[in-house]
Design a protein around this motif. Sequence first.
Motif, PDB file in Angstrom:
ATOM      1  N   SER A 203       5.014  -4.511 -11.056  1.00 32.87           N
ATOM      2  CA  SER A 203       4.886  -3.992 -12.435  1.00 32.87           C
ATOM      3  C   SER A 203       4.229  -2.645 -12.453  1.00 32.87           C
ATOM      4  N   GLY A 204       4.568  -2.208 -13.613  1.00 31.52           N
ATOM      5  CA  GLY A 204       4.011  -0.960 -14.232  1.00 31.52           C
ATOM      6  C   GLY A 204       4.882   0.409 -13.623  1.00 31.52           C
ATOM      7  N   VAL A 205       6.127   0.214 -13.431  1.00 37.41           N
ATOM      8  CA  VAL A 205       6.879   1.273 -13.211  1.00 37.41           C
ATOM      9  C   VAL A 205       8.151   1.355 -13.858  1.00 37.41           C
ATOM     10  N   ASP A 206       8.217   2.690 -14.619  1.00 41.65           N
ATOM     11  CA  ASP A 206       9.438   2.569 -15.468  1.00 41.65           C
ATOM     12  C   ASP A 206      10.920   2.620 -15.221  1.00 41.65           C
ATOM     13  N   ASP A 207      10.934   2.890 -13.774  1.00 42.94           N
ATOM     14  CA  ASP A 207      12.141   3.058 -13.103  1.00 42.94           C
ATOM     15  C   ASP A 207      12.486   1.688 -12.452  1.00 42.94           C
ATOM     16  N   ASP A 208      12.885   0.431 -12.922  1.00 45.34           N
ATOM     17  CA  ASP A 208      13.085  -0.679 -12.452  1.00 45.34           C
ATOM     18  C   ASP A 208      13.916  -0.530 -11.350  1.00 45.34           C
ATOM     19  N   VAL A 209      15.419   0.181 -11.590  1.00 46.22           N
ATOM     20  CA  VAL A 209      16.195  -0.027 -10.403  1.00 46.22           C
ATOM     21  C   VAL A 209      15.709   0.689  -9.104  1.00 46.22           C
ATOM     22  N   ALA A 210      14.886   1.771  -9.378  1.00 44.29           N
ATOM     23  CA  ALA A 210      14.367   2.378  -8.138  1.00 44.29           C
ATOM     24  C   ALA A 210      13.411   1.735  -7.318  1.00 44.29           C
ATOM     25  N   LEU A 211      12.596   0.916  -8.191  1.00 40.61           N
ATOM     26  CA  LEU A 211      11.572  -0.040  -7.648  1.00 40.61           C
ATOM     27  C   LEU A 211      12.214  -1.118  -7.003  1.00 40.61           C
ATOM     28  N   ARG A 212      13.221  -1.777  -7.482  1.00 38.11           N
ATOM     29  CA  ARG A 212      13.792  -2.953  -6.816  1.00 38.11           C
ATOM     30  C   ARG A 212      14.453  -2.310  -5.403  1.00 38.11           C
ATOM     31  N   ALA A 213      15.030  -1.229  -5.542  1.00 33.30           N
ATOM     32  CA  ALA A 213      15.681  -0.659  -4.110  1.00 33.30           C
ATOM     33  C   ALA A 213      14.448  -0.378  -3.294  1.00 33.30           C
ATOM     34  N   ALA A 214      13.301   0.106  -3.597  1.00 31.59           N
ATOM     35  CA  ALA A 214      12.258   0.390  -2.828  1.00 31.59           C
ATOM     36  C   ALA A 214      11.591  -0.613  -2.113  1.00 31.59           C
ATOM     37  N   VAL A 215      11.471  -1.689  -2.749  1.00 24.74           N
ATOM     38  CA  VAL A 215      10.970  -2.812  -2.420  1.00 24.74           C
ATOM     39  C   VAL A 215      11.942  -3.519  -1.291  1.00 24.74           C
TER      40      VAL A 215
ATOM     41  N   LEU B 158       0.954  -1.325  -0.169  1.00 25.24           N
ATOM     42  CA  LEU B 158       0.078  -0.014  -0.013  1.00 25.24           C
ATOM     43  C   LEU B 158       0.832   1.164  -0.007  1.00 25.24           C
ATOM     44  N   GLU B 159       1.927   1.299   0.783  1.00 26.22           N
ATOM     45  CA  GLU B 159       2.738   2.016   0.980  1.00 26.22           C
ATOM     46  C   GLU B 159       3.658   2.533  -0.537  1.00 26.22           C
ATOM     47  N   LEU B 160       3.823   1.463  -1.164  1.00 26.20           N
ATOM     48  CA  LEU B 160       4.617   1.503  -2.105  1.00 26.20           C
ATOM     49  C   LEU B 160       3.837   2.079  -3.457  1.00 26.20           C
ATOM     50  N   ARG B 161       2.658   1.689  -3.437  1.00 29.33           N
ATOM     51  CA  ARG B 161       1.645   2.156  -4.347  1.00 29.33           C
ATOM     52  C   ARG B 161       1.296   3.703  -4.288  1.00 29.33           C
ATOM     53  N   SER B 162       1.473   4.048  -2.961  1.00 28.17           N
ATOM     54  CA  SER B 162       1.126   5.640  -2.879  1.00 28.17           C
ATOM     55  C   SER B 162       2.197   6.404  -3.279  1.00 28.17           C
ATOM     56  N   ARG B 163       3.432   5.909  -3.382  1.00 25.00           N
ATOM     57  CA  ARG B 163       4.596   6.523  -3.792  1.00 25.00           C
ATOM     58  C   ARG B 163       4.780   6.394  -5.419  1.00 25.00           C
ATOM     59  N   HIS B 164       4.337   5.245  -5.889  1.00 22.21           N
ATOM     60  CA  HIS B 164       4.460   4.928  -7.337  1.00 22.21           C
ATOM     61  C   HIS B 164       2.985   4.671  -7.729  1.00 22.21           C
ATOM     62  N   PRO B 165       2.310   5.667  -8.352  1.00 20.44           N
ATOM     63  CA  PRO B 165       0.641   5.572  -8.572  1.00 20.44           C
ATOM     64  C   PRO B 165       0.556   4.361  -9.745  1.00 20.44           C
ATOM     65  N   THR B 166       1.518   4.309 -10.454  1.00 20.17           N
ATOM     66  CA  THR B 166       1.264   3.426 -11.619  1.00 20.17           C
ATOM     67  C   THR B 166       1.629   1.948 -11.314  1.00 20.17           C
ATOM     68  N   LEU B 167       2.230   1.676 -10.095  1.00 21.83           N
ATOM     69  CA  LEU B 167       2.667   0.402  -9.627  1.00 21.83           C
ATOM     70  C   LEU B 167       1.436  -0.496  -9.505  1.00 21.83           C
ATOM     71  N   VAL B 168       1.599  -1.727 -10.073  1.00 19.74           N
ATOM     72  CA  VAL B 168       0.598  -3.068  -9.734  1.00 19.74           C
ATOM     73  C   VAL B 168       1.417  -3.915  -8.789  1.00 19.74           C
ATOM     74  N   ALA B 169       0.963  -4.189  -7.877  1.00 20.49           N
ATOM     75  CA  ALA B 169       1.571  -5.046  -6.730  1.00 20.49           C
ATOM     76  C   ALA B 169       0.684  -6.097  -6.423  1.00 20.49           C
ATOM     77  N   CYS B 170       0.973  -7.306  -6.395  1.00 14.26           N
ATOM     78  CA  CYS B 170       0.500  -8.668  -6.013  1.00 14.26           C
ATOM     79  C   CYS B 170       1.014  -9.299  -5.207  1.00 14.26           C
ATOM     80  N   LEU B 171       0.567  -9.943  -4.156  1.00 10.71           N
ATOM     81  CA  LEU B 171       0.905 -11.115  -3.164  1.00 10.71           C
ATOM     82  C   LEU B 171       0.155 -12.395  -3.494  1.00 10.71           C
ATOM     83  N   LEU B 172       0.832 -13.353  -3.845  1.00 11.92           N
ATOM     84  CA  LEU B 172       0.549 -14.718  -4.048  1.00 11.92           C
ATOM     85  C   LEU B 172       1.183 -15.578  -2.909  1.00 11.92           C
TER      86      LEU B 172
END
Length: 106
Positions: A58-70, A27-41
């Motif tokens: 998925s859904g975020v252009d900056d893959d490096v920043a997303l990986r670091a944020a996660v 939820l926090e990651l989606r608030s910082r990256h509005p285009t982010l699609v996050a799922c839990l399986l």
Amino acid sequence: MRELFVYYRVREADAARALEAVRAMQLELRSRHPTLVACLLKRPHGAAEVQTWMETYSGVDDDVALRAAVQAAALGWAHLVDGPRHVEEFEPFADGEGGDGAQRPV
């Protein structure tokens, strides 16, 4: 644009707390990256005392920043994970590489 897959094991005794932590993190990651699609399986079958979970992003252009944020966001609940978190990235085939690019069952 790449997709990020993170899989790990969670002990049954920690599952409820881990579920709450992952949902809050996503939820926090989606608030910082509005285009982010996050799922839990979770894996449907496995040992009763340990579950295998997978987060997808998925859904975020900056893959490096997303990986670091996660990875940074998961540090707060790392004690609920049984073993390491495995992080992998995949990307779609470029036009012409993998057919017409349509998603359909294999």
